[in-house]
Design a protein around this motif. Sequence first.
Motif, short mmCIF file in Angstrom:
data_model
loop_
_atom_site.label_atom_id
_atom_site.label_comp_id
_atom_site.label_asym_id
_atom_site.label_seq_id
_atom_site.Cartn_x
_atom_site.Cartn_y
_atom_site.Cartn_z
N PRO A 16 -7.10 -28.90 20.33
CA PRO A 16 -8.10 -28.65 21.38
C PRO A 16 -7.45 -28.15 22.67
O PRO A 16 -6.32 -28.54 22.98
CB PRO A 16 -8.75 -30.02 21.60
N ASP B 176 -7.74 -28.90 25.76
CA ASP B 176 -7.27 -29.91 26.71
C ASP B 176 -5.94 -30.51 26.28
O ASP B 176 -5.11 -30.88 27.10
CB ASP B 176 -8.33 -31.00 26.87
N ARG B 177 -5.78 -30.63 24.96
CA ARG B 177 -4.51 -31.16 24.44
C ARG B 177 -3.38 -30.16 24.73
O ARG B 177 -2.28 -30.54 25.11
CB ARG B 177 -4.66 -31.40 22.93
N LYS C 147 -5.76 -25.68 15.41
CA LYS C 147 -6.81 -26.69 15.51
C LYS C 147 -6.61 -27.63 16.69
O LYS C 147 -7.26 -28.66 16.79
CB LYS C 147 -6.84 -27.54 14.22
N GLY D 176 0.40 -33.73 14.21
CA GLY D 176 -0.93 -34.33 14.14
C GLY D 176 -2.04 -33.30 14.01
O GLY D 176 -3.18 -33.66 13.76
N PHE D 177 -1.71 -32.02 14.24
CA PHE D 177 -2.74 -30.98 14.20
C PHE D 177 -2.31 -29.83 13.29
O PHE D 177 -1.12 -29.50 13.25
CB PHE D 177 -2.97 -30.42 15.61
N ARG D 178 -3.29 -29.27 12.60
CA ARG D 178 -3.01 -28.06 11.84
C ARG D 178 -2.92 -26.89 12.83
O ARG D 178 -3.57 -26.93 13.89
CB ARG D 178 -4.14 -27.78 10.83
#
Lengths: 94, 464
Positions: free
Chosen positions: B50, B52-53, B48, B43-45
């Motif tokens: 965050p 918190d994730r 990229k 879901g993320f490049r």
Amino acid sequence: MHRYEVLRRPLLSEKTQALGVLNQYAFEVAMTATKVEIREAVESIFNVKVVQVRTAVMPSKDRRWGRKTVRRSGKLKKALVTLRPGDSLDVFGA
Amino acid sequence: MKISREDVEPLQVRLTVEVAPERLEAARRDVAQAYSKRYRIPGFRPGKVPPDRVAALIGEASLNEEAMEQLGREVLQAALKAEGLSSVAPVMLELLRAEPPTFVGTVSLEPQVDLGDYRALRVPEPELPEVTDDDVDEMLERLRRDAAERLPVDRPSEIGDVATLNVKGWRRAADEADPEALDLEARPADLDVAEGRLTLTEADVASAGLPDGFLDAVLGMALGQERRFSLPLPAATGAPEAPAAAMDFVVTLTELVALDLPALDDAFAAKVGDAVDLDSLRSKIGESMRQRRRVQQREAFLEAARGALESGAVVSWPPALLTQEIKDFIAEFREQLERQGIEWQAWVAQRDESALWSEFEQTAARRLRTRLVISRLVELEGLDLDQEALDRRMAMMRDMSARTPKKRRPDLQAMMVNTMNNLMMGRINERLLEIVSGQAAADLDPELDTATDLQPDPINAEPS
């Protein structure tokens, strides 16, 4: 349908993360869930006020293996839930 | 950043560093960013995700821990720079408080070495023992025995025979009963040699560490015969609390060989020493013995010089340096044992652990002290590696290496390090001997230099 059957999982991606600034959160929901059911499920589970629910059915994705076509993923229904200003969902790590 | 320092003996500084909470947050973001770049998260490049994730995925505690570690490293560098310190050993930084983030660490300062007035050190050169005709004769006799034909015999043993013996020995204190009254075999033997080969001469018996009288006791023995006898021991034998006065022996002769010594003539000289005649073999032996004694004398001289230099030096070091030295020493010792096929764990298990560690510590401390003293001498004397000599040796090694098959070629890098060490050690030894023998006094003593400068130049002096 029970409210815990309505919401399948939060959709966490760069794109849905960016929607956080609009106080919008994305979920995968049951294919048969209605907008009303989604709103009630989110409100009762997370104790927040939902302003708007928009849904979309994402088509399944197929892939070719030579002459065969193989299903890579089934279709899913996603819901974009807008919350009242001031409310937020911890599950998204915001 | 607030830094407070406190001097701790010996040669340590305890630094306490307090940083602003924002720096911890920044470090947390950096760590999360690094994770986000390193791992693929759906879901993320890359890069990229965050923070918190990332925290939700790897755990808040572990992200914080890594952030603290990173912040600690940054803080340490900054604090050392701000205080103008450098540590000779790794600094272990600990978190004293989380709010506000406060770290504490002990910095090990440079060791201090004071060689005192080392230039005034004088050590007498040990005398070079002369090689006498008797020494040469003894060596010739040994060569004859080595070249002799060995003939098994069945007669009583005589001087010069090679006997194969089973020897068991029990130490006995002065107040213990007569050996006749003791049941020797019931006790574990202090000396137990099976099938030991011994040449029946005074010199060989003494070099085997057997007490006086052993040779006489085993002369005249027949094959298969067992003899029991007691011999007095030198005063200092055995443990200090229970000195042994005598040793009870049980000796069995299992094989006897007579030596048919070759005649001491020119043919013998040609055979064993590749010499034209006996006289030239004698002079060859004499020269080689003189050479060996010169080397031994130089070694003894060097040892005495090093001893004098070290005993006059005042050396202190931070504890971390000794800890590192102990670790290095144990690692080297372990490697040595393993090369001999001895397993480290098994070797340690057979010994008293606390005594062993204290022995390691003492040895490591001695090594460290020697190393620091030598380094200081090098520094004070401005000794450098002879680059030309190194180049010459390396050219020779490269040449040899090129002529060796590829698979068996030596590691040139390791050889270079070894050669550099040898050359440098040679320079140090040479200088040290010059100092202690007073040969270098004129060019070393600054006062003498000045005095020489003040003397009128006899050639270019203006006529008065």
